[in-house]
Design a protein around this motif. Structure first.
Motif, PDB file in Angstrom:
ATOM      1  N   PRO A   2       3.422 -20.412-108.779  1.00 52.53           N
ATOM      2  CA  PRO A   2       3.210 -19.534-107.617  1.00 52.53           C
ATOM      3  C   PRO A   2       1.854 -19.777-106.949  1.00 52.53           C
ATOM      4  N   GLN A   3       0.803 -19.928-107.771  1.00 51.80           N
ATOM      5  CA  GLN A   3      -0.495 -20.104-107.144  1.00 51.80           C
ATOM      6  C   GLN A   3      -0.685 -21.493-106.544  1.00 51.80           C
ATOM      7  N   SER A   4      -0.138 -22.526-107.217  1.00 57.03           N
ATOM      8  CA  SER A   4      -0.319 -23.859-106.624  1.00 57.03           C
ATOM      9  C   SER A   4       0.528 -23.979-105.347  1.00 57.03           C
ATOM     10  N   TRP A   5       1.654 -23.314-105.328  1.00 59.06           N
ATOM     11  CA  TRP A   5       2.496 -23.267-104.120  1.00 59.06           C
ATOM     12  C   TRP A   5       1.730 -22.589-102.986  1.00 59.06           C
ATOM     13  N   LEU A   6       1.174 -21.410-103.272  1.00 63.15           N
ATOM     14  CA  LEU A   6       0.445 -20.665-102.247  1.00 63.15           C
ATOM     15  C   LEU A   6      -0.772 -21.452-101.759  1.00 63.15           C
ATOM     16  N   ALA A   7      -1.475 -22.088-102.704  1.00 60.50           N
ATOM     17  CA  ALA A   7      -2.668 -22.854-102.313  1.00 60.50           C
ATOM     18  C   ALA A   7      -2.269 -24.032-101.424  1.00 60.50           C
ATOM     19  N   ALA A   8      -1.160 -24.702-101.775  1.00 59.58           N
ATOM     20  CA  ALA A   8      -0.732 -25.858-100.990  1.00 59.58           C
ATOM     21  C   ALA A   8      -0.293 -25.429 -99.594  1.00 59.58           C
ATOM     22  N   VAL A   9       0.344 -24.266 -99.513  1.00 55.54           N
ATOM     23  CA  VAL A   9       0.836 -23.798 -98.217  1.00 55.54           C
ATOM     24  C   VAL A   9      -0.322 -23.289 -97.355  1.00 55.54           C
ATOM     25  N   PHE A  10      -1.151 -22.403 -97.915  1.00 58.08           N
ATOM     26  CA  PHE A  10      -2.134 -21.690 -97.096  1.00 58.08           C
ATOM     27  C   PHE A  10      -3.520 -22.312 -97.094  1.00 58.08           C
ATOM     28  N   GLY A  11      -3.716 -23.353 -97.914  1.00 62.69           N
ATOM     29  CA  GLY A  11      -5.039 -23.910 -98.131  1.00 62.69           C
ATOM     30  C   GLY A  11      -5.846 -24.213 -96.885  1.00 62.69           C
ATOM     31  N   SER A  12      -5.202 -24.582 -95.780  1.00 62.30           N
ATOM     32  CA  SER A  12      -6.020 -24.988 -94.629  1.00 62.30           C
ATOM     33  C   SER A  12      -5.647 -24.282 -93.315  1.00 62.30           C
ATOM     34  N   TYR A  13      -4.934 -23.164 -93.411  1.00 65.19           N
ATOM     35  CA  TYR A  13      -4.690 -22.408 -92.172  1.00 65.19           C
ATOM     36  C   TYR A  13      -5.939 -21.620 -91.797  1.00 65.19           C
ATOM     37  N   GLN A  14      -6.135 -21.405 -90.524  1.00 69.62           N
ATOM     38  CA  GLN A  14      -7.290 -20.629 -90.078  1.00 69.62           C
ATOM     39  C   GLN A  14      -6.951 -19.668 -88.933  1.00 69.62           C
ATOM     40  N   THR A  15      -5.756 -19.759 -88.343  1.00 68.54           N
ATOM     41  CA  THR A  15      -5.495 -19.004 -87.112  1.00 68.54           C
ATOM     42  C   THR A  15      -5.192 -17.536 -87.384  1.00 68.54           C
ATOM     43  N   LYS A  16      -5.408 -16.735 -86.354  1.00 67.80           N
ATOM     44  CA  LYS A  16      -5.125 -15.313 -86.423  1.00 67.80           C
ATOM     45  C   LYS A  16      -3.630 -15.098 -86.688  1.00 67.80           C
ATOM     46  N   GLU A  17      -2.820 -15.939 -86.052  1.00 58.42           N
ATOM     47  CA  GLU A  17      -1.371 -15.833 -86.195  1.00 58.42           C
ATOM     48  C   GLU A  17      -0.965 -15.972 -87.671  1.00 58.42           C
ATOM     49  N   ALA A  18      -1.542 -16.972 -88.331  1.00 56.81           N
ATOM     50  CA  ALA A  18      -1.234 -17.177 -89.755  1.00 56.81           C
ATOM     51  C   ALA A  18      -1.721 -15.987 -90.576  1.00 56.81           C
ATOM     52  N   TYR A  19      -2.904 -15.520 -90.233  1.00 51.47           N
ATOM     53  CA  TYR A  19      -3.469 -14.383 -90.952  1.00 51.47           C
ATOM     54  C   TYR A  19      -2.561 -13.157 -90.825  1.00 51.47           C
ATOM     55  N   GLU A  20      -2.050 -12.952 -89.612  1.00 48.41           N
ATOM     56  CA  GLU A  20      -1.191 -11.777 -89.397  1.00 48.41           C
ATOM     57  C   GLU A  20       0.135 -11.869 -90.149  1.00 48.41           C
ATOM     58  N   ILE A  21       0.627 -13.075 -90.325  1.00 41.27           N
ATOM     59  CA  ILE A  21       1.867 -13.247 -91.101  1.00 41.27           C
ATOM     60  C   ILE A  21       1.651 -12.739 -92.529  1.00 41.27           C
ATOM     61  N   VAL A  22       0.500 -13.091 -93.091  1.00 40.53           N
ATOM     62  CA  VAL A  22       0.191 -12.660 -94.456  1.00 40.53           C
ATOM     63  C   VAL A  22       0.013 -11.139 -94.492  1.00 40.53           C
ATOM     64  N   ARG A  23      -0.780 -10.635 -93.560  1.00 38.74           N
ATOM     65  CA  ARG A  23      -1.049  -9.192 -93.516  1.00 38.74           C
ATOM     66  C   ARG A  23       0.260  -8.410 -93.367  1.00 38.74           C
ATOM     67  N   ASP A  24       1.117  -8.869 -92.430  1.00 40.45           N
ATOM     68  CA  ASP A  24       2.399  -8.174 -92.211  1.00 40.45           C
ATOM     69  C   ASP A  24       3.265  -8.222 -93.465  1.00 40.45           C
ATOM     70  N   PHE A  25       3.276  -9.373 -94.112  1.00 35.30           N
ATOM     71  CA  PHE A  25       4.099  -9.495 -95.315  1.00 35.30           C
ATOM     72  C   PHE A  25       3.659  -8.466 -96.358  1.00 35.30           C
ATOM     73  N   LEU A  26       2.366  -8.348 -96.557  1.00 38.60           N
ATOM     74  CA  LEU A  26       1.862  -7.408 -97.568  1.00 38.60           C
ATOM     75  C   LEU A  26       2.136  -5.961 -97.140  1.00 38.60           C
ATOM     76  N   GLU A  27       2.021  -5.696 -95.849  1.00 37.80           N
ATOM     77  CA  GLU A  27       2.313  -4.333 -95.359  1.00 37.80           C
ATOM     78  C   GLU A  27       3.791  -3.985 -95.523  1.00 37.80           C
ATOM     79  N   GLN A  28       4.628  -4.987 -95.281  1.00 38.22           N
ATOM     80  CA  GLN A  28       6.073  -4.724 -95.368  1.00 38.22           C
ATOM     81  C   GLN A  28       6.578  -4.662 -96.814  1.00 38.22           C
ATOM     82  N   HIS A  29       5.735  -5.043 -97.762  1.00 38.06           N
ATOM     83  CA  HIS A  29       6.150  -5.015 -99.171  1.00 38.06           C
ATOM     84  C   HIS A  29       5.169  -4.173 -99.981  1.00 38.06           C
ATOM     85  N   PRO A  30       5.137  -2.852 -99.712  1.00 40.17           N
ATOM     86  CA  PRO A  30       4.148  -2.013-100.398  1.00 40.17           C
ATOM     87  C   PRO A  30       4.347  -1.973-101.922  1.00 40.17           C
ATOM     88  N   ASP A  31       5.578  -2.213-102.375  1.00 39.41           N
ATOM     89  CA  ASP A  31       5.826  -2.140-103.816  1.00 39.41           C
ATOM     90  C   ASP A  31       5.854  -3.519-104.479  1.00 39.41           C
TER      91      ASP A  31
END
Ligand SMILES: [Zn+2]
Length: 902
Positions: free
Chosen positions: A848-877
């Protein structure tokens, strides 16, 4: 899933099941195996002893159950802590006889028998045997190898009714079809990798670390295969197209250390010390073999001899054996007698750098240290898995220290552990070293850089707090006391406390039980040209107020000399009286010895004198500190720091430091530089790297800079330059490149080319090793110029069968999500997050962590950031441990929002 395979009502012996697989009919190998493995004489004696024990236990049971009816342990998936505790309290003396029959075709089932004998204290409730497969995988269950009995398969367990259990010795055999996932089946080899809780996916067992057992293993494999397991080979016989291996009874092991491998391997044996060591491998490159094999044995010998001396305990297992596995999931795994290593880490070619040699010695020392730490003394429950890892790392470091000298070692320790530990501990997903674990099925999520990197730092601070001699005494006592058993961290702290004057319990609370790091500030005042006062203070970067007691150095740097002040902080604020009256320095270097842990002040004046510092350790500490300050939005902006680091690459001669610097440069370049600025900067960065490469004289330094150049280049000139090197296989002067380097180059050419290119096909034709060929074939669609082809590749990863080579998958993902491809790959982010839970269920612990690191390792845009933020907001549990992993892996993305002023 609740699949019930029931079989008769309780109270009678009617069995609805498959009789065809009864013991006497399932082949003579079982018969022979059982004869070979059961020692009748021993059994009789045992039985007599057991008879007395039974009488005793029977009487005990009556008493126990008259007084307190134990609430039945609920049947639930995984291995709950409750179930583990209960079983530990009622089950003892576990012995397994396990047999696997491996067919000729990889796609056919592996069948087996798992025969468990054990003492049982409590027969008031059903027995839960762990087996994470559906009911069709359980063929039948027999008592004493004979009498078939009814059973139920429910929530990853085989349930045996109380009426078939006896207080005292029990003997239960299960005929089963093995789960394949953790047997890592390939056409011509397989290997069992059961850490942390995968044994139960393959064969029926009690899968918890504190029910240690002996294992008698039998394997029937295709006839050309060789085999290696925990015990020595006892007997090999031919059987038509097959070979039957019977192994000696293993030493007492927890299930996660039971392992074997079989396949078309080459076998090498050497005597190390006074024992025979066996090594299986599949390497085909004769140059790599002749350059590596002796060194691999020698590294084992050195590590064993160091550990025997340090611990005062001889090598604790019956044999030394290891295997090099292509594309192995980890660097290594410490099964006694059958240590598994990633082949590429062991087999080095003549182009290998010093770092690679050190890394090889380090991984061998790490796995060897586990023989004492983890294998001989095992954690009671997987919440303390970090203990075995910290000791393995700590001891491996000591071996390395002895090999390379204290100064190089201190530098290596700083570089290996601090950046990686900060990488997690500075994030909002930081976890403490010791975590709670309610169910073994979540054990994989405990692994990470805090265990592997913060814990060694903590342990070194502990050693310096106690003094080396006291620390060693404490550890020796702990190893002796718990040899071949289990122990918890509090039990170790209790022993260490006897050898320390400090209060280790409060110390433990902040360093081990809580996450995070301190931020240090300083105040200095001058009276004329002299220091009037100097003080340091600390506060937590996040969370409740607390103090990290620790030692570190502060160095006052003058034009012609230095003055180092050791600091032992155990308070929020400290006045450094010794500094009063000293001359005003050019600048102050905090944490100059690299021991301190936290975010230290970066005196911007350091920049002027940074590369003049004589000590490589001081420079490294300053590089790390500057980077951490940049991330925190303090002292340096990314572009400033990039410039500063680039100034250093022709001056910095230390290989490890140069690697650190170029790593930071490429990271700032791709992650903390906006695309438009990057395009502007790129000619300057390319030029600086190329010039430095020409100016440096050491071959490894040149190679490191050439690697960084390949990482960053964007200009047409650089493209044709790299293409020519690859095409003619004629590297820049002073650099040696091997096949793997050209493969890497071909991949970067494919990534950066905007015209269709056949480099990958050509590279594939150059490669002779079939596994490396297949790897390239796997990666090709991820590097395709055709967006649909890349999309199809990404979508294919949703299917587990396309993720079996996890190292290939993460490499592919890092190309797919490279900054140059993010315009079309940002759409993969939501799905990449959705898959994480499944990866945790189905993949190996680091996936899981090597997958996440490989996927997100070099993103920097607000759009990418919001995808992560929204995902965490939509999955409170959402599973909190996985949530932490996401926060850890996306910390750069989060910081880029601030640092880049988005
Ligand atoms: Zn380890």
């Amino acid at each position: 899933m609740n699949t019930i395979k029931l079989l008769g009502k309780s109270g009678n012996n009617t069995v609805v099941g498959d009789y065809r697989h009864n013991g006497s009919k399932s082949g003579d190998f079982e018969q022979r195996f059982v004869l070979l493995t059961f020692n009748p004489k021993l059994k009789t004696t045992n039985h007599m002893k057991l008879y007395k024990l039974i009488l005793f236990l029977l009487s005990l049971n009556v008493v126990v159950h008259a007084q307190q009816r134990v609430k039945p342990v609920p049947v639930e998936t995984g291995v709950s802590y409750g179930l583990a505790q209960y079983r530990h309290s009622v089950i003892s003396n576990v012995e397994y006889i396990v047999l696997f029959k491996v067919p000729l075709k990889r796609t056919d089932d592996i069948t087996g028998v798992s025969r468990l004998t054990f003492n049982l204290k409590d027969v008031s409730q059903p027995l839960q045997i762990d087996f994470k497969q559906n009911a069709e995988h359980v063929k039948d269950v027999r008592l004493s190898g004979e009498e078939m009995i009814p059973f139920e398969v429910k929530d990853e367990h085989i349930i045996i009714a109380p009426k078939y259990l006896k207080a005292g010795p029990n003997d239960i055999a299960v005929d089963f079809i093995a789960g394949n996932g953790s047997l890592n089946r390939n056409d011509d080899y397989l290997y069992a990798l059961f850490v942390p809780d995968r044994a139960r996916t393959v064969f029926p067992c009690f899968d918890q670390p504190d029910l240690k057992a002996t294992f008698k293993l039998g394997l029937r494999v295709p006839k050309e295969w060789k085999a290696l397991a925990n015990g020595r080979i006892k007997d090999v016989t031919d059987d038509g197209d097959f070979k039957r291996y019977v192994f000696n009874t293993s030493d007492k092991l927890p299930t996660y250390l039971f392992s074997f491998t079989a396949g078309t391997y080459a076998s090498v044996t050497q005597v190390i010390g006074n024992r025979n060591a066996e090594f299986l491998h599949r390497e085909t490159d004769s140059a790599k073999i002749s350059l590596s094999v002796d060194s691999i044995f020698k590294a084992h010998e050195d590590a064993i001899s160091f550990l025997e001396n340090w611990t005062g305990i001889p090598f604790p297992f019956q044999k030394v054996g290891f295997v090099a596995i292509p594309d192995f999931q980890f660097g290594g795994m410490e099964h006694p007698g059958e240590v598994q290593y990633k082949a590429s880490g062991l087999f080095l070619d003549e182009g290998a750098t010093k770092d690679q040699f050190i890394a090889r010695s380090n991984v061998i020392s790490h796995e060897t240290a586990h023989m004492w730490f983890g294998d001989m003394v095992t954690m009671e429950w997987f919440n303390d898995v970090w203990m075995k890892e910290v000791f393995a790392n700590f001891m491996a470091d000591k071996v390395t220290e002895k090999l390379m000298g204290a100064e190089t070692f201190n530098l290596k320790f700083l570089q290996d552990h601090y950046p990686a530990a900060y990488g997690v501990d500075r994030t909002m997903g930081a976890n403490p070293i010791r975590q709670q674990l309610d169910n073994l099925q979540d054990a994989g999520s405990l692994y990470g850089n805090i265990i592997y990197h913060k814990a060694p730092i903590m342990m070194r601070q502990l050693e310096s707090l106690m003094g080396k001699a006291n620390f060693q005494k404490g550890i020796r006592e702990y190893l002796k006391k718990y040899a071949y058993g289990n122990a918890t961290w509090p039990q170790l702290i209790a022993i260490l406390s006897k050898y320390s004057t400090a209060n280790l319990y409060t110390w433990n609370k902040v360093w081990v039980s809580q996450p995070g790091r301190p931020v240090f500030d300083y105040k200095v005042s001058y009276r004329g040209n002299k220091i009037g006062s100097l003080s340091v203070s600390q506060h937590p970067e996040m969370g409740a107020p607390r103090i990290w007691p620790q030692v570190f150095n502060i160095t006052l740097v003058y034009a012609d000399h230095q003055k180092t002040i050791p600091v032992d902080v155990n308070a929020r604020h400290m006045e450094l009286k010794v500094a009063v009256g000293l001359a005003k320095p050019l600048f102050i270097l905090f944490n100059s010895g690299g021991m301190g842990y936290g975010l230290f002040p970066a005196d911007k004046a350091v920049a002027a004198g940074l590369f003049n510092l004589q000590s490589p350790l001081q420079r490294a500490s300053a590089y790390i500190n500057a980077y951490e300050n940049m991330l925190a939005g303090l002292a340096f902006k990314p572009a400033e720091l990039l410039k500063l680091y680039l100034q250093g690459i022709s001056i910095e001669k230390n290989e490890m430091n140069l690697r650190l610097l170029t790593g930071y440069i490429t990271n700032i370049y791709w992650t903390f530089t906006l695309p438009k600025d990057r395009l502007m900067l790129s000619p300057m960065v390319e030029q600086a790297l190329w010039t430095a490469m020409e100016q440096q004289t050491a071959a490894n330094n040149k190679k490191i800079l050439f690697g960084a150049y390949q990482n960053v280049y964007l200009s047409a000139e650089a493209k044709s330059r790299i293409y020519q090197v690859w095409l003619t296989q004629n590297p820049p002067a002073g650099i040696k490149l091997a096949e793997d380097d050209y493969t890497g180059m071909a991949l970067s050419i494919a990534l950066k080319s905007d015209t269709p290119t056949s480099v990958l096909k050509q590279q594939q034709a150059r490669v002779s090793n079939p596994e490396r060929k297949t790897r390239l074939a796997f990666l090709m669609p991820a590097l395709s110029l055709n967006v649909q082809e890349r999309d199809a590749f990404f979508n294919s990863l949703a299917d587990r069968k396309n993720r079996t080579k996890e190292a290939w998958v993460t490499t592919a993902l890092s190309y797919l999500n490279h900054p140059l491809r993010q315009g079309t790959s940002i759409k993969y982010l939501p799905k990449s997050l959705d898959l994480v839970e499944e990866l945790q269920r189905t993949g190996d612990v680091f996936f899981p962590q090597s997958w996440l690191a490989a996927v997100f390792g070099s993103y920097q845009t607000k759009e990418a950031y919001e995808i992560v933020r929204d995902f965490l907001e939509q999955h409170p549990d959402y599973n909190p441990k996985l949530r932490d992993k996401i926060l850890q892996a996306t910390d750069n993305l989060y910081r880029a929002q601030g640092v880049l002023g988005r």
